[in-house]
Write an enzyme that holds these catalytic residues in place. Sequence first.
Site, PDB file in Angstrom:
ATOM      1  N   SER A  67       0.832  -1.206   0.000  1.00 45.86           N
ATOM      2  CA  SER A  67       0.000   0.000   0.000  1.00 45.86           C
ATOM      3  C   SER A  67       0.862   1.251   0.000  1.00 45.86           C
ATOM      4  O   SER A  67       1.963   1.271   0.555  1.00 45.86           O
ATOM      5  CB  SER A  67      -0.900   0.020   1.233  1.00 45.86           C
ATOM      6  OG  SER A  67      -1.665   1.210   1.277  1.00 45.86           O
ATOM      7  N   TYR A 113      -2.154  -0.772  10.641  1.00 46.08           N
ATOM      8  CA  TYR A 113      -2.393  -1.186   9.249  1.00 46.08           C
ATOM      9  C   TYR A 113      -1.245  -0.726   8.343  1.00 46.08           C
ATOM     10  O   TYR A 113      -0.695  -1.523   7.574  1.00 46.08           O
ATOM     11  CB  TYR A 113      -3.717  -0.615   8.734  1.00 46.08           C
ATOM     12  CG  TYR A 113      -3.884  -0.798   7.237  1.00 46.08           C
ATOM     13  CD1 TYR A 113      -4.113  -2.060   6.693  1.00 46.08           C
ATOM     14  CD2 TYR A 113      -3.759   0.295   6.363  1.00 46.08           C
ATOM     15  CE1 TYR A 113      -4.224  -2.229   5.319  1.00 46.08           C
ATOM     16  CE2 TYR A 113      -3.877   0.127   4.987  1.00 46.08           C
ATOM     17  CZ  TYR A 113      -4.111  -1.143   4.482  1.00 46.08           C
ATOM     18  OH  TYR A 113      -4.205  -1.315   3.120  1.00 46.08           O
TER      19      TYR A 113
HETATM   20  N1  LIG Z   1      -9.182  -0.095  -0.838  1.00 41.63           N
HETATM   21  C1  LIG Z   1      -8.121   0.646  -0.571  1.00 41.63           C
HETATM   22  O1  LIG Z   1      -8.237   1.877  -0.409  1.00 41.63           O
HETATM   23  C2  LIG Z   1      -6.763   0.010  -0.499  1.00 41.63           C
HETATM   24  C3  LIG Z   1      -5.637   0.853  -0.520  1.00 41.63           C
HETATM   25  C4  LIG Z   1      -4.366   0.300  -0.454  1.00 41.63           C
HETATM   26  C5  LIG Z   1      -4.223  -1.067  -0.365  1.00 41.63           C
HETATM   27  N2  LIG Z   1      -5.324  -1.873  -0.319  1.00 41.63           N
HETATM   28  C6  LIG Z   1      -5.110  -3.308  -0.189  1.00 41.63           C
HETATM   29  O2  LIG Z   1      -5.725  -3.974  -1.280  1.00 41.63           O
HETATM   30  C7  LIG Z   1      -6.061  -5.298  -0.884  1.00 41.63           C
HETATM   31  C8  LIG Z   1      -7.486  -5.588  -1.296  1.00 41.63           C
HETATM   32  O3  LIG Z   1      -8.333  -4.703  -0.583  1.00 41.63           O
HETATM   33  P1  LIG Z   1      -9.756  -4.209  -1.117  1.00 41.63           P
HETATM   34  O4  LIG Z   1      -9.714  -2.748  -1.164  1.00 41.63           O
HETATM   35  O5  LIG Z   1     -10.151  -4.965  -2.327  1.00 41.63           O
HETATM   36  O6  LIG Z   1     -10.632  -4.631   0.146  1.00 41.63           O
HETATM   37  P2  LIG Z   1     -12.045  -5.356   0.280  1.00 41.63           P
HETATM   38  O7  LIG Z   1     -13.018  -4.837  -0.698  1.00 41.63           O
HETATM   39  O8  LIG Z   1     -12.384  -5.251   1.745  1.00 41.63           O
HETATM   40  O9  LIG Z   1     -11.728  -6.868  -0.099  1.00 41.63           O
HETATM   41  C9  LIG Z   1     -10.924  -7.664   0.734  1.00 41.63           C
HETATM   42  C10 LIG Z   1     -10.892  -9.088   0.221  1.00 41.63           C
HETATM   43  O10 LIG Z   1     -10.097  -9.856   1.137  1.00 41.63           O
HETATM   44  C11 LIG Z   1     -10.878 -10.950   1.635  1.00 41.63           C
HETATM   45  N3  LIG Z   1     -10.552 -11.193   3.026  1.00 41.63           N
HETATM   46  C12 LIG Z   1     -10.707 -10.325   4.066  1.00 41.63           C
HETATM   47  N4  LIG Z   1     -10.358 -10.919   5.210  1.00 41.63           N
HETATM   48  C13 LIG Z   1      -9.955 -12.186   4.881  1.00 41.63           C
HETATM   49  C14 LIG Z   1      -9.495 -13.281   5.638  1.00 41.63           C
HETATM   50  N5  LIG Z   1      -9.386 -13.224   6.967  1.00 41.63           N
HETATM   51  N6  LIG Z   1      -9.174 -14.428   4.980  1.00 41.63           N
HETATM   52  C15 LIG Z   1      -9.318 -14.502   3.641  1.00 41.63           C
HETATM   53  N7  LIG Z   1      -9.745 -13.495   2.871  1.00 41.63           N
HETATM   54  C16 LIG Z   1     -10.085 -12.356   3.500  1.00 41.63           C
HETATM   55  C17 LIG Z   1     -12.338 -10.517   1.449  1.00 41.63           C
HETATM   56  O11 LIG Z   1     -13.180 -11.627   1.235  1.00 41.63           O
HETATM   57  P3  LIG Z   1     -14.055 -12.339   2.416  1.00 41.63           P
HETATM   58  O12 LIG Z   1     -14.741 -11.240   3.163  1.00 41.63           O
HETATM   59  O13 LIG Z   1     -14.950 -13.257   1.672  1.00 41.63           O
HETATM   60  O14 LIG Z   1     -13.074 -13.081   3.249  1.00 41.63           O
HETATM   61  C18 LIG Z   1     -12.267  -9.720   0.157  1.00 41.63           C
HETATM   62  O15 LIG Z   1     -12.323 -10.580  -0.953  1.00 41.63           O
HETATM   63  C19 LIG Z   1      -5.797  -5.389   0.621  1.00 41.63           C
HETATM   64  O16 LIG Z   1      -4.567  -6.004   0.857  1.00 41.63           O
HETATM   65  C20 LIG Z   1      -5.740  -3.929   1.043  1.00 41.63           C
HETATM   66  O17 LIG Z   1      -4.944  -3.747   2.198  1.00 41.63           O
HETATM   67  C21 LIG Z   1      -6.589  -1.370  -0.400  1.00 41.63           C
END
Ligand SMILES: NC(=O)c1ccc[n+]([C@@H]2O[C@H](COP(=O)([O-])OP(=O)(O)OC[C@H]3O[C@@H](n4cnc5c(N)ncnc54)[C@H](OP(=O)(O)O)[C@@H]3O)[C@@H](O)[C@H]2O)c1
Length: 265
Positions: free
Chosen positions: A142, A155
């Site tokens: 990130s 985080y």
């Molecule tokens: N969105 C942002 O602003 C942002 C910015 C920088 C980096 N990121 C990074 O991008 C990545 C994806 O995030 P996103 O934005 O797509 O978030 P999201 O919409 O909350 O999706 C998270 C995904 O991870 C899965 N997940 C969560 N907890 C889990 C667990 N304990 N075991 C297995 N799977 C799990 C969820 O599926 P289930 O609920 O079905 O488990 C979902 O598919 C993450 O690493 C996040 O830190 C996001």
Amino acid sequence: MHSLIKYALVTGASGGIGKEFATRLAADGWAVVLVGRNSTTLEAVKTGLAGANANAAVVLPCDLSVPGAAERLYAACAEKGLSIELLVNNAGSGVFGESLDLAPAALEAMVNLNVSALTNLCALFGRDMKARGSGRILNVGSFAGLNATPYFASYAATKSYVNAYSLALRAELKDSGVVVTCLLPGYVRTSFDANAGIVSEAYVKFSNANSLGAEEVADIGLEALSRGKASVIAGTRNKFAAFLFGLLPRTAPPAIMKPFLDKLV
Ligand SMILES: NC(=O)c1ccc[n+]([C@@H]2O[C@H](COP(=O)([O-])OP(=O)(O)OC[C@H]3O[C@@H](n4cnc5c(N)ncnc54)[C@H](OP(=O)(O)O)[C@@H]3O)[C@@H](O)[C@H]2O)c1
């Protein structure tokens, strides 16, 4: 049958950026292993996949925040004879708020997911890739991991780990045939903020105004992966902000961000 097909394993494939990774990889002809906690949502993603090997997609529900989960996931793949050529460590979660007030169990689950599971999956599948002399790993770090970040202190620290670990692993695997790439998104329009416990309308408004779509971010990550790049910051504005913050002493970004964030939270 499975052993003849090369698989891409995507964690967090049920929504957000991970769903876009899975969709794009399937469209590119990959057979995809879809990992997340919610099997119903994963099955729905699988149904929506298109591509030459979309029918070979496999759903493996797994809570990666539980100790030993990476080992169980690896064993499940081995049992099904799935050869993982591409590992996308995308699943991640955040816990937002004043650091001293956050629930220990939520923090522990986040560290297990963002740090331990990612590290162990790299090791388990990476060893096989190294033995074969080919493979790719895409870790989702990130922009937040570039600087100490008030109210996202733990985080952001887990993402500092991902950013640094990915670069070091890449260096260790140089000339092995295994390439490691790290994607550093800034704000992305997904369920991430809500799942992190962010309720402030002002914060969500700011986040949305400065965010990219999950589709675009997945494309940026896959493009960097295909070029064998070490890392990529998603978005021009984020690249510029990273450059500016990089010019400052390490104490400056959190000191600058704190009063700004105080107005949002
Ligand atoms: N969105 C942002 O602003 C942002 C910015 C920088 C980096 N990121 C990074 O991008 C990545 C994806 O995030 P996103 O934005 O797509 O978030 P999201 O919409 O909350 O999706 C998270 C995904 O991870 C899965 N997940 C969560 N907890 C889990 C667990 N304990 N075991 C297995 N799977 C799990 C969820 O599926 P289930 O609920 O079905 O488990 C979902 O598919 C993450 O690493 C996040 O830190 C996001």
